[in-house]
Write an enzyme that holds these catalytic residues in place. Structure first.
Site, short mmCIF file in Angstrom:
data_model
loop_
_atom_site.label_atom_id
_atom_site.label_comp_id
_atom_site.label_asym_id
_atom_site.label_seq_id
_atom_site.Cartn_x
_atom_site.Cartn_y
_atom_site.Cartn_z
N ARG A 70 35.59 41.99 30.87
CA ARG A 70 34.47 41.84 31.38
C ARG A 70 34.37 41.11 32.54
O ARG A 70 33.50 41.13 33.46
CB ARG A 70 33.67 41.10 30.28
CG ARG A 70 33.95 39.68 29.86
CD ARG A 70 33.00 39.11 28.87
NE ARG A 70 33.05 39.82 27.68
CZ ARG A 70 31.87 39.64 26.97
NH1 ARG A 70 30.99 38.95 27.09
NH2 ARG A 70 31.64 40.42 25.96
N ASP A 123 36.87 41.22 21.49
CA ASP A 123 35.24 41.12 22.01
C ASP A 123 34.57 41.68 20.99
O ASP A 123 34.80 42.82 20.42
CB ASP A 123 35.25 41.67 23.24
CG ASP A 123 33.77 41.30 23.98
OD1 ASP A 123 32.83 41.50 22.92
OD2 ASP A 123 33.81 41.00 25.26
N TYR A 145 43.29 49.11 27.64
CA TYR A 145 41.80 49.13 27.36
C TYR A 145 41.12 50.34 28.23
O TYR A 145 41.70 50.57 29.38
CB TYR A 145 40.96 47.86 27.83
CG TYR A 145 41.30 46.51 27.21
CD1 TYR A 145 40.75 46.29 26.02
CD2 TYR A 145 42.42 46.00 27.62
CE1 TYR A 145 41.07 44.95 25.53
CE2 TYR A 145 42.64 44.69 27.06
CZ TYR A 145 42.09 44.40 25.98
OH TYR A 145 42.43 43.15 25.18
N ASP A 156 28.56 41.47 30.22
CA ASP A 156 28.29 42.94 29.86
C ASP A 156 26.85 43.18 29.88
O ASP A 156 25.89 42.49 30.06
CB ASP A 156 28.99 42.77 28.39
CG ASP A 156 28.31 42.05 27.12
OD1 ASP A 156 27.09 41.75 27.48
OD2 ASP A 156 28.77 41.77 26.46
#
Length: 607
Positions: free
Chosen positions: A171, A38, A66, A80
């Protein structure tokens, strides 16, 4: 060059941007990543080079880990915090209920991919359609959350570590958690810690890769093609079958010198009798033969060696670009203009002394701030050389001849009187003067700068900021100490107290000044505004787990979540303190505002 580099992708760059930049740095065409990350995310992005690019499909799988910030009560079109606000709601106050909801996502998970993603449907990227204002139906994709750990909770913020399968969008996980809680949710920030066995521990920023390549040390950090192939079993092709193997033809089971049955059903590395690599082959049990999967026996891509342009160089940490640094850059610009040279600042990404002493030193500037400031001051290049054991042991003579002259094309060097480099810091001004005539370069020594009645240094500026003497530090820096970063969502408690604030976190590695209230100036959205900032953890309001800046701007009340703000701390007003009641805090804020406005008016900031 054949192998892999683990890149630390910085926020705001696409994976394609990283590859394009590496092609320029390494002077190679065959470079590719193993899977997109991303643009708003940071962290591990493995990049394959040369013949290793053929392994991209095999390197892109595996577990991904992550570290993410979940922001509850906010839903946006991009899922986001930087997207357009679609919904706002009060987040739940029951932390146990939120934790139970989050943990319920562990296991197999059917996820609808976000519109703002690189995923293709019918040959079109979803993000391209989204930017055209189009939204299409997306089928759920089967993914799996192997583990989900709650690192910290400060509602509406929840900090997570997620271990998941390939194709999982964090997300969208944040969106789904928010939807299940009924308040909406989005991703605040994202850091990829691991993918396919590649981790943060071996990751380098593009600036560090460029510096290592420039100095000829990059091979030490390259994961070779041999290392990438090590997990696969290896076999040798019989000599009489070598030509057929090199052409990628199918090979009968007896074409290998060893018993190859142990390799079934996965791929195996095949080599010729002399050790030359053929490629990855896969055994077809039904046809009793090996068939080519990935051929790797093409000649390596020739690497073009760049001839360095003549340059004027300086060496140092250059943290803060204070008055002394500015004097050095000014002299470099004068010499560069006079002699037609490039300006190069050879800087380390880590403090050599701090590394040798085994301590972490917080910096006055982040790497991004440092690069931008160097460019504004006229530097054509700023290296961010990682201080490794190899560079620590290189002699002053080797550093001078092989790196400064051989790699950077140094014709002139500009330095302060305390310049030191090389093993045991033996490369000083006297050493440079003694080598100048023999090696044909000029030496210019710039006197140490002074301000506020004392010598200017980065260490002294750090001391001043830790003491709350922001105005004196500004005299040495040539401007106020600043914090730059995105505006993040807070608890909205400042608004309830009648003093809405913009909230920022201190970037990783950034110096945190004395905690307390400051007069401040904020640049955001092309405008500058004045107000009062609190640097700290808000003890009266329950605190946050990471120190940050809460800034109330006079006469400013618009939403700027996700926008980048630069907050300058002009003067320290009082230490951070905890109040018994919110009413006491409200009264103190009013008194602080009077004092800050008085200071701003007396010093010409407010008319």
């Amino acid at each position: 060059m054949d192998g892999a580099l683990v890149v630390y992708k910085e926020r705001g760059m696409t994976s394609h941007d990283v590859v394009a930049r590496l092609r320029r740095i390494l002077h190679q065409k065959k470079i590719g990543h193993t899977g997109t990350l991303d643009p708003e995310a940071e962290g591990v992005l493995p990049v394959l080079i040369g013949r290793a690019t053929r392994l991209s499909e095999r390197m892109g799988g595996g577990r991904k880990v992550y570290r993410a910030e979940l922001l509850l009560g906010v839903a946006t079109d991009t899922e986001d915090a930087g997207g357009t606000l679609l919904k706002r709601a009060d987040p739940p106050s029951d932390e146990e209920a939120v934790a139970a909801c989050i943990r319920s996502f562990a296991g197999p998970y059917e996820q609808i991919p976000p519109m703002y993603s690189a995923k293709k449907i019918n040959g079109q990227k979803l993000v391209d359609l989204a930017r055209q204002g189009k939204e299409i139906e997306r089928r759920p994709v089967h993914t799996e959350i192997y583990a989900i750990e709650i690192l910290a909770m400060d509602l509406p913020h929840v900090y997570l570590r997620v271990s998941c399968s390939r194709g999982t969008y964090i997300r969208s996980l944040c969106r789904d958690i928010g939807d299940k809680l009924g308040c909406g949710g989005c991703m605040g920030s994202l850091l990829r810690e691991e993918t396919g066995g590649f981790t943060l521990a071996s990751a380098l920023t593009l600036a560090q890769i460029e510096a290592l390549a420039l100095a000829g040390f990059l091979d030490d950090r390259l994961i070779s093609l041999e290392e990438l192939l090590r997990p696969y079993p290896a076999f040798t092709v019989r000599k009489e079958r070598s030509l057929s193997a090199r052409c990628g033809n199918p090979l009968p089971a007896d074409a290998l010198e060893e018993d190859s049955r142990s390799a079934m059903p996965g791929p195996a590395v095949l080599r010729e009798a002399g050790g030359e690599l053929v490629g990855l082959y896969r055994y077809d049990e039904g046809k009793a033969r090996w068939t080519a999967d990935i051929m790797l026996n093409m000649p390596p891509e020739p690497q073009r060696k760049a001839v360095p342009a003549p340059s004027v160089v300086t060496i140092g940490k250059f943290d803060g670009f204070h008055l002394g640094h500015r004097a050095i850059l000014a002299e470099m610009r004068r010499i560069a203009a006079e002699k037609g040279l490039r300006c190069i600042v050879f800087s380390f990404s880590d403090s050599p002394q701090a590394v040798m002493e085994g301590r972490t030193l917080r910096m006055l500037m982040t790497p991004a701030e440092k690069r931008r400031t160097a460019a504004l001051m006229g530097a054509d290049m700023l290296t961010e050389f990682p201080f490794t054991e190899k560079i620590r042991r290189i002699t002053a003579e080797e550093f001078l001849e092989e790196i400064l002259i051989g790699r950077l094309g140094m014709r002139e060097i500009v330095a302060g009187p305390d310049c030191r480099f090389g093993f045991e810091r033996r490369g000083d001004i006297g050493f440079l003067a003694g080598q100048a005539e023999r090696l044909g370069f000029g030496v210019t020594v710039v006197p140490r700068a002074e301000a506020a009645g004392e010598p200017v240094s980065s260490s002294r500026i750090r001391e001043l900021l830790s003491e709350g003497r922001a105005d004196t530090a500004a005299l040495m820096l040539g401007g106020p100490f600043s914090v730059e970063g995105p505006v993040v969502m807070g608890r909205q408690l400042g608004r309830k107290l009648g003093v809405p604030t913009i909230n920022q976190l201190f970037p990783a590695g950034k110096l945190i000044p004395r905690r307390g209230v400051y007069a401040a100036r904020v640049t955001i959205g092309g405008g500058s505004y004045y107000g009062m900032a609190n640097a700290g953890v808000r003890p009266t309001l329950g605190g946050v787990r990471a120190p940050g800046l809460e800034t109330h701007l006079f006469g400013f009340d618009r939403e700027v979540y996700g926008e980048t703000a630069c907050t300058q701390l002009l003067r320290f007003l009082r230490p951070e303190k905890q109040f018994a009641r919110e009413e006491e805090l409200r009264e103190q804020i009013q008194l602080d505002a009077i004092e800050v406005k008085k200071y701003l008016a007396e010093n010409g900031f407010l008319q």
